[in-house]
Design a protein around this motif. Structure first.
Motif, PDB file in Angstrom:
ATOM      1  N   ALA A 175     160.866  11.456 106.254  1.00  0.00           N
ATOM      2  CA  ALA A 175     160.613  12.072 104.948  1.00  0.00           C
ATOM      3  C   ALA A 175     159.141  11.935 104.570  1.00  0.00           C
ATOM      4  O   ALA A 175     158.555  12.861 103.996  1.00  0.00           O
ATOM      5  CB  ALA A 175     161.505  11.440 103.885  1.00  0.00           C
ATOM      6  N   MET A 176     158.541  10.814 104.905  1.00  0.00           N
ATOM      7  CA  MET A 176     157.117  10.617 104.607  1.00  0.00           C
ATOM      8  C   MET A 176     156.257  11.562 105.444  1.00  0.00           C
ATOM      9  O   MET A 176     155.297  12.137 104.946  1.00  0.00           O
ATOM     10  CB  MET A 176     156.712   9.155 104.853  1.00  0.00           C
ATOM     11  CG  MET A 176     157.229   8.215 103.803  1.00  0.00           C
ATOM     12  SD  MET A 176     156.852   6.473 104.128  1.00  0.00           S
ATOM     13  CE  MET A 176     155.100   6.489 104.349  1.00  0.00           C
ATOM     14  N   LYS A 178     153.028  16.630 105.741  1.00  0.00           N
ATOM     15  CA  LYS A 178     152.831  18.002 106.236  1.00  0.00           C
ATOM     16  C   LYS A 178     152.777  18.996 105.083  1.00  0.00           C
ATOM     17  O   LYS A 178     151.960  19.913 105.074  1.00  0.00           O
ATOM     18  CB  LYS A 178     153.945  18.404 107.199  1.00  0.00           C
ATOM     19  CG  LYS A 178     153.784  17.893 108.587  1.00  0.00           C
ATOM     20  CD  LYS A 178     154.873  18.466 109.481  1.00  0.00           C
ATOM     21  CE  LYS A 178     154.685  18.012 110.906  1.00  0.00           C
ATOM     22  NZ  LYS A 178     155.691  18.576 111.789  1.00  0.00           N
ATOM     23  N   ARG A 179     153.680  18.813 104.116  1.00  0.00           N
ATOM     24  CA  ARG A 179     153.693  19.720 102.959  1.00  0.00           C
ATOM     25  C   ARG A 179     152.407  19.593 102.162  1.00  0.00           C
ATOM     26  O   ARG A 179     151.842  20.581 101.709  1.00  0.00           O
ATOM     27  CB  ARG A 179     154.909  19.463 102.085  1.00  0.00           C
ATOM     28  CG  ARG A 179     156.186  20.061 102.638  1.00  0.00           C
ATOM     29  CD  ARG A 179     157.303  20.079 101.608  1.00  0.00           C
ATOM     30  NE  ARG A 179     157.506  18.805 100.934  1.00  0.00           N
ATOM     31  CZ  ARG A 179     158.316  17.838 101.350  1.00  0.00           C
ATOM     32  NH1 ARG A 179     159.001  17.996 102.461  1.00  0.00           N
ATOM     33  NH2 ARG A 179     158.440  16.724 100.665  1.00  0.00           N
ATOM     34  N   GLY A 180     151.938  18.357 101.982  1.00  0.00           N
ATOM     35  CA  GLY A 180     150.683  18.134 101.256  1.00  0.00           C
ATOM     36  C   GLY A 180     149.502  18.760 101.976  1.00  0.00           C
ATOM     37  O   GLY A 180     148.637  19.384 101.345  1.00  0.00           O
TER      38      GLY A 180
END
Length: 123
Positions: free
Chosen positions: A3-4, A9-11
């Motif tokens: 999840a981290m 990746k999203r950030g």
């Protein structure tokens, strides 16, 4: 842990998208017209795509679509693709172009975008 990594990746994608959006606005202001994008099949054949945009690197393996979408231009080999072209699916942009590649064409996205604007978007 996963999840981290996904959040990271999203950030990164959000930060890269902000840079891409700035590039698209600058390209339009400067009158840099997008061009029809071609992809490369795994067998080496070049094929048409359903998108227009600007190639990010000289290898033409990634591009920015006219609406700011990030596109990888290496696609599976297929006879249909060769005959009819391929539909590109947007992917998450990255702050480092060619990360992990061995072709000597990797670096910060900001550098690639600046070079594209300086050269009139043609790499």
């Amino acid at each position: 842990m996963a999840a981290m990594a996904e959040a990271g990746k999203r950030g990164e994608a959000q930060a890269a998208q902000a840079l891409i959006d700035g590039f698209v606005a600058s390209a339009r202001e400067r009158g840099l017209a997008p061009e029809p994008l071609m992809a490369t099949q795994l067998d080496g054949r070049r094929v048409r795509t359903d998108k227009v945009g600007w190639y990010v690197n000289a290898k033409k393996s990634v591009a920015i679509g006219e609406a700011g979408q990030w596109a990888r231009l290496t696609v599976p080999s297929s006879t249909w693709g060769w005959l009819r072209g391929v539909k590109l699916q947007p992917s998450l942009p990255e702050l480092v172009v060619g990360r992990g590649g061995r072709d000597g064409e990797s670096g910060d996205l900001t550098d690639f975008l600046q070079r594209m604007l300086e050269r009139g978007a043609g790499t």
